[in-house]
Design an enzyme around this catalytic site. Structure first.
Site, PDB file in Angstrom:
ATOM      1  N   SER A 116      35.618  36.553  38.728  1.00  0.00           N
ATOM      2  CA  SER A 116      36.724  35.745  38.218  1.00  0.00           C
ATOM      3  C   SER A 116      36.799  35.866  36.696  1.00  0.00           C
ATOM      4  O   SER A 116      36.876  36.968  36.160  1.00  0.00           O
ATOM      5  CB  SER A 116      36.562  34.298  38.692  1.00  0.00           C
ATOM      6  OG  SER A 116      37.701  33.533  38.401  1.00  0.00           O
ATOM      7  N   GLU A 234      41.730  42.125  41.808  1.00  0.00           N
ATOM      8  CA  GLU A 234      42.054  40.965  42.638  1.00  0.00           C
ATOM      9  C   GLU A 234      42.607  39.883  41.736  1.00  0.00           C
ATOM     10  O   GLU A 234      42.492  39.975  40.518  1.00  0.00           O
ATOM     11  CB  GLU A 234      40.814  40.468  43.397  1.00  0.00           C
ATOM     12  CG  GLU A 234      39.628  40.070  42.531  1.00  0.00           C
ATOM     13  CD  GLU A 234      39.693  38.663  41.979  1.00  0.00           C
ATOM     14  OE1 GLU A 234      40.442  37.835  42.540  1.00  0.00           O
ATOM     15  OE2 GLU A 234      39.013  38.380  40.985  1.00  0.00           O
ATOM     16  N   HIS A 302      38.807  35.751  45.344  1.00  0.00           N
ATOM     17  CA  HIS A 302      38.627  34.300  45.334  1.00  0.00           C
ATOM     18  C   HIS A 302      38.613  33.654  46.717  1.00  0.00           C
ATOM     19  O   HIS A 302      38.501  32.438  46.829  1.00  0.00           O
ATOM     20  CB  HIS A 302      39.692  33.657  44.457  1.00  0.00           C
ATOM     21  CG  HIS A 302      39.434  33.839  42.996  1.00  0.00           C
ATOM     22  ND1 HIS A 302      39.545  35.063  42.363  1.00  0.00           N
ATOM     23  CD2 HIS A 302      39.041  32.962  42.040  1.00  0.00           C
ATOM     24  CE1 HIS A 302      39.245  34.929  41.085  1.00  0.00           C
ATOM     25  NE2 HIS A 302      38.940  33.653  40.864  1.00  0.00           N
TER      26      HIS A 302
END
Length: 326
Positions: A116, A234, A302
């Site tokens: 992330s 992503e 995620h």
């Protein structure tokens, strides 16, 4: 720049937990207990960096950037530490990347793992030192009581072994607020990966969280796309059709994007409302992607479970088959 591959882990090794973005205060006691038990089951000893448990940590990452950077350097300077895990993601690890001593990091290579927002930190280290880094679970990720087997399996394959890793889709996945209720979970049958453009490619792995990676564009903290790059990207629930489209286009405009030989896209969260058909529309209208193999809905990002991906490592894509090779 010479490639650096940190030593793999073995039982008895010590790992250090750091908080480049948000801190330990966010993580519930039950989650901490499960995570620590998981590391112990892998034979690893945990230590927390000095500022990680600071009670000033909150959702905005209020501990000053220098203290967060100091913890990263503390971990790299400690010869007894063999791997570094981040507590959790957040929004501001890019605040600290100009404060690190990359020469010390280069001279003391060790595994560092997170995902992330940690994309900024991982890629800065990778770009500045040539060191392979790992886009994978946080310390807090291992506090998930149910549905963690796939995550643990590929984490251990990546960090403990030099063998080629054959990646397979998970049987099921989840996108629930698992940390609020560890017992009542919503698992979804995995329909498999989306082969949007079939093809074969192999090369060096780059990427991470797309919107965070793009914060590094135009800086020397962004790794170059070398010839034969396999790009893994992503995004989280904050993205949508338009945001993902334009963020991906920004990457396509990079002068070295011509070196990208395949695109691997992680699974989207439900709130992004991204479907296979919408993603195909985005991919198929970009001339830069016309002749590239594109595989999507892959188990990283995620949602859970998540793969551990060696940024700077080597990937082989053959249709729907994916391998990580030393």
């Amino acid at each position: 720049m010479e490639k650096i591959v940190p030593e793999k882990l073995k039982k008895g090794d010590k790992i250090m937990i750091v908080a480049p973005s948000r801190g330990l205060k966010l993580i519930g006691a039950d989650c901490r207990k499960i995570a620590e038990e998981r590391f112990e089951q892998m034979g690893l000893k945990i230590e927390f960096a000095p500022n990680t448990t600071d009670e000033n940590w909150d959702i905005s990452g209020s501990t000053e950037p220098q203290k967060r950077a100091d913890d990263i350097m503390y971990a790299f300077n400690d010869k007894s530490v063999k791997a570094i895990f981040t507590v959790i993601g957040g929004f501001n690890s890019n605040q600290i990347i100009s404060l690190l001593n990359y020469e010390i990091i280069r001279q003391n290579p060790k595994i560092i793992c997170g995902f992330s927002d940690i994309t900024a930190l991982l890629n800065a280290i990778h770009a500045k030192t040539g060191m392979e880094v790992y886009y994978g679970p946080h310390y807090s990720s291992l506090g998930m009581k149910k549905g963690c087997d796939y995550t643990l399996k590929y984490l251990q394959k990546a960090l403990f072994s030099d063998e080629t890793i054959e990646v397979k889709p998970s049987d099921e996945w989840s996108d629930d607020l698992w940390f609020l209720d560890q017992e009542n979970r919503d698992f979804i049958k995995n329909d498999g990966w989306w082969n949007i453009h079939s093809g074969n490619a192999e090369g060096f792995i780059e990427g991470g969280n797309l919107c965070t990676f793009n914060l590094l564009l135009g800086t020397d903290f962004r790794p170059a796309f070398k010839p034969d790059t396999i790009l893994f990207i992503e995004d989280d629930e904050g993205t949508n059709f338009a945001d993902f489209d334009r963020d991906l286009q920004a990457l396509c405009y990079q002068s070295d994007f011509k070196n990208v030989k395949a695109l691997i896209i992680g699974r989207f969260q439900k709130k992004s409302d991204m479907t296979k058909e919408k993603l195909e529309f985005i991919i198929n209208r970009k001339p830069e992607l016309k002749n590239l193999p594109v595989l999507a809905n892959v188990d990283f990002g995620h949602t859970t479970p998540i793969l551990t991906i060696p940024l700077g490592g080597y990937a082989i894509l053959c249709g729907n088959e994916l391998k990580f090779k030393k």
